[in-house]
Design a protein around this motif. Structure first.
Motif, PDB file in Angstrom:
ATOM      1  N   ASN A   4      91.503  28.031 -64.938  1.00  0.00           N
ATOM      2  CA  ASN A   4      90.350  28.159 -65.821  1.00  0.00           C
ATOM      3  C   ASN A   4      89.066  27.662 -65.157  1.00  0.00           C
ATOM      4  O   ASN A   4      88.016  28.315 -65.209  1.00  0.00           O
ATOM      5  CB  ASN A   4      90.644  27.344 -67.088  1.00  0.00           C
ATOM      6  N   THR A   5      89.186  26.486 -64.517  1.00  0.00           N
ATOM      7  CA  THR A   5      88.023  25.919 -63.837  1.00  0.00           C
ATOM      8  C   THR A   5      87.539  26.858 -62.735  1.00  0.00           C
ATOM      9  O   THR A   5      86.352  27.098 -62.567  1.00  0.00           O
ATOM     10  CB  THR A   5      88.377  24.563 -63.206  1.00  0.00           C
ATOM     11  N   PHE A 138      86.047  34.668 -71.034  1.00  0.00           N
ATOM     12  CA  PHE A 138      87.452  34.245 -71.106  1.00  0.00           C
ATOM     13  C   PHE A 138      87.550  33.341 -72.327  1.00  0.00           C
ATOM     14  O   PHE A 138      86.540  32.839 -72.807  1.00  0.00           O
ATOM     15  CB  PHE A 138      87.847  33.428 -69.873  1.00  0.00           C
ATOM     16  N   PRO A 139      88.770  33.132 -72.802  1.00  0.00           N
ATOM     17  CA  PRO A 139      88.922  32.163 -73.887  1.00  0.00           C
ATOM     18  C   PRO A 139      88.330  30.814 -73.475  1.00  0.00           C
ATOM     19  O   PRO A 139      88.632  30.309 -72.388  1.00  0.00           O
ATOM     20  CB  PRO A 139      90.445  32.062 -74.063  1.00  0.00           C
ATOM     21  N   GLY A 140      87.448  30.303 -74.276  1.00  0.00           N
ATOM     22  CA  GLY A 140      86.875  28.987 -74.003  1.00  0.00           C
ATOM     23  C   GLY A 140      85.723  29.025 -73.028  1.00  0.00           C
ATOM     24  O   GLY A 140      85.189  28.005 -72.628  1.00  0.00           O
ATOM     25  N   MET A 141      85.296  30.232 -72.605  1.00  0.00           N
ATOM     26  CA  MET A 141      84.205  30.327 -71.643  1.00  0.00           C
ATOM     27  C   MET A 141      83.184  31.309 -72.208  1.00  0.00           C
ATOM     28  O   MET A 141      83.357  32.519 -72.140  1.00  0.00           O
ATOM     29  CB  MET A 141      84.753  30.835 -70.306  1.00  0.00           C
ATOM     30  N   ALA A 142      82.137  30.757 -72.813  1.00  0.00           N
ATOM     31  CA  ALA A 142      81.117  31.613 -73.411  1.00  0.00           C
ATOM     32  C   ALA A 142      79.840  31.507 -72.599  1.00  0.00           C
ATOM     33  O   ALA A 142      79.477  30.438 -72.124  1.00  0.00           O
ATOM     34  CB  ALA A 142      80.864  31.200 -74.857  1.00  0.00           C
TER      35      ALA A 142
END
Lengths: 299, 235
Positions: A4-5, A138-142
């Protein structure tokens, strides 16, 4: 570091890289065709930013319209600059063109910065956002819509330039001038026109950058310094005067910066970038994509 | 078609031409010959507008052209193929040829010129995408000729096409020039290769130290005693 990072870092890098590519393409074009080490490029970024601010905030125009107006105005500013300063310099220049043209841009940069200060003061003129929206990649990345649109504009502008240089008669003439001025003259190309057009296009690319990122960096007299350094960094890494290199290099530097920011922290980010530049110049002085063939789009 | 009277030109403080006069009429194949440093190339440069003449008159197609820029002169119908060719080496053969027709806006005419050049040099048709910089010496000359023909010029000026080429290739280049002349193209050729040049041209001028020292029909010059002794090595 989890996936994710990494995704986040890459995305940030690409968003940042779009601007770098946009600015660097303009710089590469001006150097490749006119042999000018352009140190006033950042000031056209500022012109674009001011133009977009006034069009959007003062006149309440739609953001896209404001950005288009900014592009047109910076194009005109570039054309006028070329006619007033570089055209006479070319006429009276006897050798030493690179040095003289460089000094002219350095002076122009100071003069323009102070003109901005005189006319609009040192106040920051920014906006919080063009569009009040975020988009979830992505989920959690706006991401703010502004940034995605700015990236979209950068990519569209670069693609348009690419098409123009490859497929149109005028674009072909620009490439011809960058490779062999005498040859260009002998096939009937009016060099002065091509120079004016090239400088105007380069300035337009800077202006587009300033306008589309107005929510990130507000317009103020010295706003052009940072983008100027970044774009010089890009063109030095890839090899001066290569437009195709500048595109790749822009994104490369964007990602590199976002990675070094994450791993080394903000204070060390510039050290990492400049360290990379030094190492690169030590081992490949012509730049990553530098070749012997002169030309803005050629390998 | 082209009339040069008392042309003087040079570089910075060095004058290379001291009153050159020559004329080229429609359909002629005129040669300008002489040894190294005689001022042949400077003459072509001054006519084509690459350098500004210091004095003298150049009339082309009835217009006074001394002092106007090279791109303007090209648009009046003069193609100059320089000795270093000035090709766009990083660009494709096709791009080079299309740039030759840069001033032509009519797409049909560009297509016709392209077909004409492909007809002359068939190898370019099959290798349109190849970069000009990757061509051999002889092919480069041909490409420069082709590019020069794309604008359908009234006059073709060619500077030392044999320079640095193998003998067989030199012959190919000269054959191409002869073929062009037979098609009705007016040519002004600069050469050091005196013997061959006099055999293919109709009229010739001999230059020495920035001046024309001899002129006449090529066939007669071949028999000229002075020329034989100085350039053709006969005793």
């Amino acid at each position: 570091m989890d996936l994710n990072t990494l995704q986040n870092l890459l995305l940030t890098g690409i968003l940042r890289g779009g601007l770098y590519a946009l600015m660097a393409v303009g710089l590469a074009l001006v150097f490749g065709v006119m042999n000018i080490c352009h140190f006033a490029h950042g000031e056209y970024y500022v012109i674009g930013a001011y133009a977009a601010y006034f069009a959007h905030v003062t006149f309440g125009l739609n953001p896209i319209v404001a950005i288009v107006i900014a592009a047109i105005l910076s194009f005109i500013a570039g054309a006028v600059t070329e006619k007033i300063f570089f055209f006479p310099l070319r006429r009276f220049n006897k050798g030493e063109w690179i040095m003289n043209a460089f000094l002219l841009t350095a002076g122009l940069s100071v003069a323009l910065q102070n003109t901005f200060k005189l006319v609009w003061g040192v106040r920051y003129r920014g906006i919080t956002q063009y569009w009040d929206a975020t988009i979830e990649i992505f989920p959690g990345m706006a991401i703010a819509a502004d940034r995605l649109v700015a990236l979209g504009i950068a990519i569209a502008a670069i693609l348009a330039l690419w098409f123009f240089l490859q497929k149109t008669s005028t674009g072909r003439a620009i490439r011809a001038v960058s490779q062999d001025e005498r040859g260009a003259m002998l096939v009937g190309i009016k060099l002065d026109r091509i120079y004016t057009l090239t400088f105007a296009l380069g300035s337009m690319f800077a202006g587009l950058g300033g306008a589309s990122l107005l929510s990130l960096t507000p317009a103020y007299p010295y706003a052009g310094v940072r983008p100027l350094i970044s774009s010089w960094f890009v063109v030095t890494i890839v090899g001066l005067g290569s437009v195709s290199g500048a595109i790749v290099g822009g994104f490369l530097v964007g990602v590199f910066e976002s990675l070094s920011y994450y791993f080394l922290g903000q204070g060390w980010q510039d050290v990492a970038s400049l360290g990379m530049l030094i190492v690169l110049l030590l081992f490949k002085p012509s730049g990553l994509f530098g070749t012997k063939v002169k030309g803005v789009l050629e390998k | 078609m082209l009339d040069v009277t008392n042309l003087q030109a040079g570089y910075d403080c060095l004058q290379a031409l001291w009153g050159v006069s020559l004329s080229v009429s429609q359909g002629e194949f005129v040669a300008l010959i002489g040894s190294n440093g005689a001022g042949k190339t400077t003459t072509l440069r001054a006519i084509s507008g690459l350098i500004k003449p210091l004095a003298g008159q150049v009339t082309f197609m009835g217009r006074q052209i001394a002092g106007i820029s090279a791109d303007q002169i090209h648009r009046l119908g003069m193609s100059f193929i320089t000795e270093d060719l000035n090709l766009f080496e990083g660009m494709t053969i096709r791009d080079n040829l299309l740039l030759g027709a840069y001033s032509q806006k009519d797409k049909k005419k560009i297509k016709a010129s392209l077909d004409y050049v492909f007809d002359l040099f068939p190898l370019f048709e099959t290798r349109q995408k190849q970069l000009a910089g990757t061509l051999s010496g002889g092919e480069r000359r041909m490409l420069a000729l082709g590019r020069g023909l794309m604008s359908e010029p009234h006059l073709l000026m060619v500077d030392e096409p044999s320079l640095g080429l193998a003998p067989q290739t030199v012959k190919d280049v000269f054959d191409a020039l002869q073929a062009l002349h037979r098609k009705g193209i007016t040519i002004l050729l600069v050469e050091q290769n005196v013997n061959t040049t006099l055999h293919i041209s109709s009229k010739a001028y001999v230059m020495e130290k920035g001046e024309i020292v001899l002129q006449g029909a090529s066939a007669e010059l071949l028999e000229n005693a002075y020329l034989k002794e100085t350039y053709l090595g006969a005793r």
